[in-house]
Design a protein around this motif. Sequence first.
Motif, PDB file in Angstrom:
ATOM      1  N   GLU A  43       0.895 -41.773 -25.207  1.00  0.00           N
ATOM      2  CA  GLU A  43       0.606 -40.578 -26.006  1.00  0.00           C
ATOM      3  C   GLU A  43       1.875 -40.069 -26.702  1.00  0.00           C
ATOM      4  OE1 GLU A  43      -3.119 -38.347 -23.866  1.00  0.00           O
ATOM      5  OE2 GLU A  43      -1.202 -38.295 -22.798  1.00  0.00           O
ATOM      6  N   VAL A  44       2.989 -40.077 -25.984  1.00  0.00           N
ATOM      7  CA  VAL A  44       4.254 -39.628 -26.576  1.00  0.00           C
ATOM      8  C   VAL A  44       4.641 -40.528 -27.742  1.00  0.00           C
ATOM      9  CG1 VAL A  44       6.732 -39.370 -26.157  1.00  0.00           C
ATOM     10  CG2 VAL A  44       5.083 -38.532 -24.466  1.00  0.00           C
ATOM     11  N   ALA A  45       4.485 -41.846 -27.550  1.00  0.00           N
ATOM     12  CA  ALA A  45       4.847 -42.789 -28.609  1.00  0.00           C
ATOM     13  C   ALA A  45       3.973 -42.614 -29.845  1.00  0.00           C
ATOM     14  CB  ALA A  45       4.726 -44.229 -28.078  1.00  0.00           C
ATOM     15  N   LEU A  46       2.695 -42.287 -29.642  1.00  0.00           N
ATOM     16  CA  LEU A  46       1.769 -42.131 -30.761  1.00  0.00           C
ATOM     17  C   LEU A  46       1.806 -40.728 -31.356  1.00  0.00           C
ATOM     18  CD1 LEU A  46      -1.275 -44.092 -29.307  1.00  0.00           C
ATOM     19  CD2 LEU A  46       0.118 -44.764 -31.269  1.00  0.00           C
ATOM     20  N   GLY A  47       2.369 -39.781 -30.610  1.00  0.00           N
ATOM     21  CA  GLY A  47       2.496 -38.422 -31.118  1.00  0.00           C
ATOM     22  C   GLY A  47       1.227 -37.608 -31.044  1.00  0.00           C
ATOM     23  N   GLY A  48       0.342 -37.916 -30.114  1.00  0.00           N
ATOM     24  CA  GLY A  48      -0.888 -37.140 -29.998  1.00  0.00           C
ATOM     25  C   GLY A  48      -1.582 -37.418 -28.675  1.00  0.00           C
ATOM     26  N   ALA A  49      -2.378 -36.437 -28.226  1.00  0.00           N
ATOM     27  CA  ALA A  49      -3.111 -36.589 -26.970  1.00  0.00           C
ATOM     28  C   ALA A  49      -4.312 -37.509 -27.172  1.00  0.00           C
ATOM     29  CB  ALA A  49      -3.575 -35.229 -26.465  1.00  0.00           C
ATOM     30  N   LEU A  50      -4.464 -38.439 -26.241  1.00  0.00           N
ATOM     31  CA  LEU A  50      -5.593 -39.366 -26.292  1.00  0.00           C
ATOM     32  C   LEU A  50      -6.752 -38.895 -25.431  1.00  0.00           C
ATOM     33  CD1 LEU A  50      -3.564 -42.690 -25.860  1.00  0.00           C
ATOM     34  CD2 LEU A  50      -4.493 -41.753 -27.986  1.00  0.00           C
ATOM     35  N   LEU A  51      -6.444 -38.072 -24.422  1.00  0.00           N
ATOM     36  CA  LEU A  51      -7.438 -37.715 -23.416  1.00  0.00           C
ATOM     37  C   LEU A  51      -7.466 -36.226 -23.144  1.00  0.00           C
ATOM     38  CD1 LEU A  51      -6.318 -40.462 -20.893  1.00  0.00           C
ATOM     39  CD2 LEU A  51      -8.351 -40.626 -22.329  1.00  0.00           C
ATOM     40  N   GLU A  52      -8.642 -35.752 -22.776  1.00  0.00           N
ATOM     41  CA  GLU A  52      -8.800 -34.423 -22.193  1.00  0.00           C
ATOM     42  C   GLU A  52      -8.967 -34.631 -20.697  1.00  0.00           C
ATOM     43  OE1 GLU A  52     -12.080 -32.460 -23.979  1.00  0.00           O
ATOM     44  OE2 GLU A  52     -11.315 -32.685 -26.027  1.00  0.00           O
ATOM     45  N   ARG A  53      -8.015 -34.179 -19.923  1.00  0.00           N
ATOM     46  CA  ARG A  53      -7.985 -34.450 -18.490  1.00  0.00           C
ATOM     47  C   ARG A  53      -8.718 -33.351 -17.732  1.00  0.00           C
ATOM     48  NH1 ARG A  53      -3.700 -36.543 -21.045  1.00  0.00           N
ATOM     49  NH2 ARG A  53      -2.672 -38.430 -20.235  1.00  0.00           N
ATOM     50  N   GLY A  54      -9.775 -33.739 -17.014  1.00  0.00           N
ATOM     51  CA  GLY A  54     -10.513 -32.807 -16.185  1.00  0.00           C
ATOM     52  C   GLY A  54     -10.262 -33.082 -14.717  1.00  0.00           C
ATOM     53  N   ALA A  55     -10.847 -32.263 -13.858  1.00  0.00           N
ATOM     54  CA  ALA A  55     -10.626 -32.412 -12.421  1.00  0.00           C
ATOM     55  C   ALA A  55     -11.244 -33.701 -11.891  1.00  0.00           C
ATOM     56  CB  ALA A  55     -11.203 -31.205 -11.686  1.00  0.00           C
ATOM     57  N   ARG A  56     -12.391 -34.099 -12.446  1.00  0.00           N
ATOM     58  CA  ARG A  56     -13.096 -35.261 -11.907  1.00  0.00           C
ATOM     59  C   ARG A  56     -13.170 -36.435 -12.873  1.00  0.00           C
ATOM     60  NH1 ARG A  56     -18.309 -32.838  -8.548  1.00  0.00           N
ATOM     61  NH2 ARG A  56     -17.100 -31.582  -7.059  1.00  0.00           N
ATOM     62  N   GLN A  57     -13.031 -36.163 -14.161  1.00  0.00           N
ATOM     63  CA  GLN A  57     -13.132 -37.244 -15.109  1.00  0.00           C
ATOM     64  C   GLN A  57     -12.297 -36.942 -16.343  1.00  0.00           C
ATOM     65  OE1 GLN A  57     -17.285 -37.499 -16.086  1.00  0.00           O
ATOM     66  NE2 GLN A  57     -17.275 -35.670 -17.350  1.00  0.00           N
TER      67      GLN A  57
END
Length: 310
Positions: A43-57
Amino acid sequence: MINITLRQLRYFDALVRHGHFGRAAEACSISQPALSMQIKEMEVALGGALLERGARQVALTTFGEELLQRVRDILRSVDELGDFARASRDRLAGRLRVGMIPTIAPYLLPKIIENLARMHPELDIHVRETLTPKLIKEVAEGRLDTAIVALPVSEPSLTEIALFKENFLLVRPGDQEGMPTPNRETLREMKLLLLEEGHCFRDQALSFCNMQAPREVLDASSLSTLVQMVGAGIGVTLIPEMAVEVETRSAPVSLARFKNPQPSRTIGMVWRKSSPLARQLEQISEAVCLSAGKMRHRPATEPALRGITA
């Protein structure tokens, strides 16, 4: 220049497929913190967030969704480089990823593995058993080299070849041995037990009976369960010939053949039209037929492949 590794792309693909860091890490044979770190670096290398991180998924961001298909195209191209190298050899060797549907795998897989091990001892065979739609998707995406399924699949990106046909038999309680075999009209009035939705064998049985759905729904997840239910006197069912020996030996049931034209299915193999392994997969198809005790159906102009003996 963006510095992304092939390993990171594989971790990202695994994470999307499993939807969970722990399961993805297990599938990739690394620790969860290590996988999480690799995704973060990507994500740092691409300059953007790939995922929304939740508690279970986890869920993909819009950027992640846009990137996913490009990642899978890259991974498929890389895998095909290895396939191209293997295709240049005179012998079949290396990893072979084969998918099979559940109404084929338990009955043909042991014989297929035995024959391939004897004929091509350098093959490293990986088997995936699941329903047809998943297999077709995984073959198209390059996660499987080929799949053994019931045809047709009618996927434009895939080559499909018919191997052999097999009939379906009627399974009834044991005390109905010798009774007249019902025709499809009579069968529609009986309590017909079927596999649950998603199995192509269910659709084939319904097609033979010209039914949309049975009047009394009693679905099962396996042919074994269906046969045991018949043995308990709950109803009747249909099973393919290849399953008879395994599934009926421990159940008090009787078997009957339908009059012609008998219900049947065509077993075949599919693979990507772009696969460099097409010639080798043709050879594998002969081993599948041999394992089933069948001769492959082929046009009169198509020669048999050499090196295949019973």
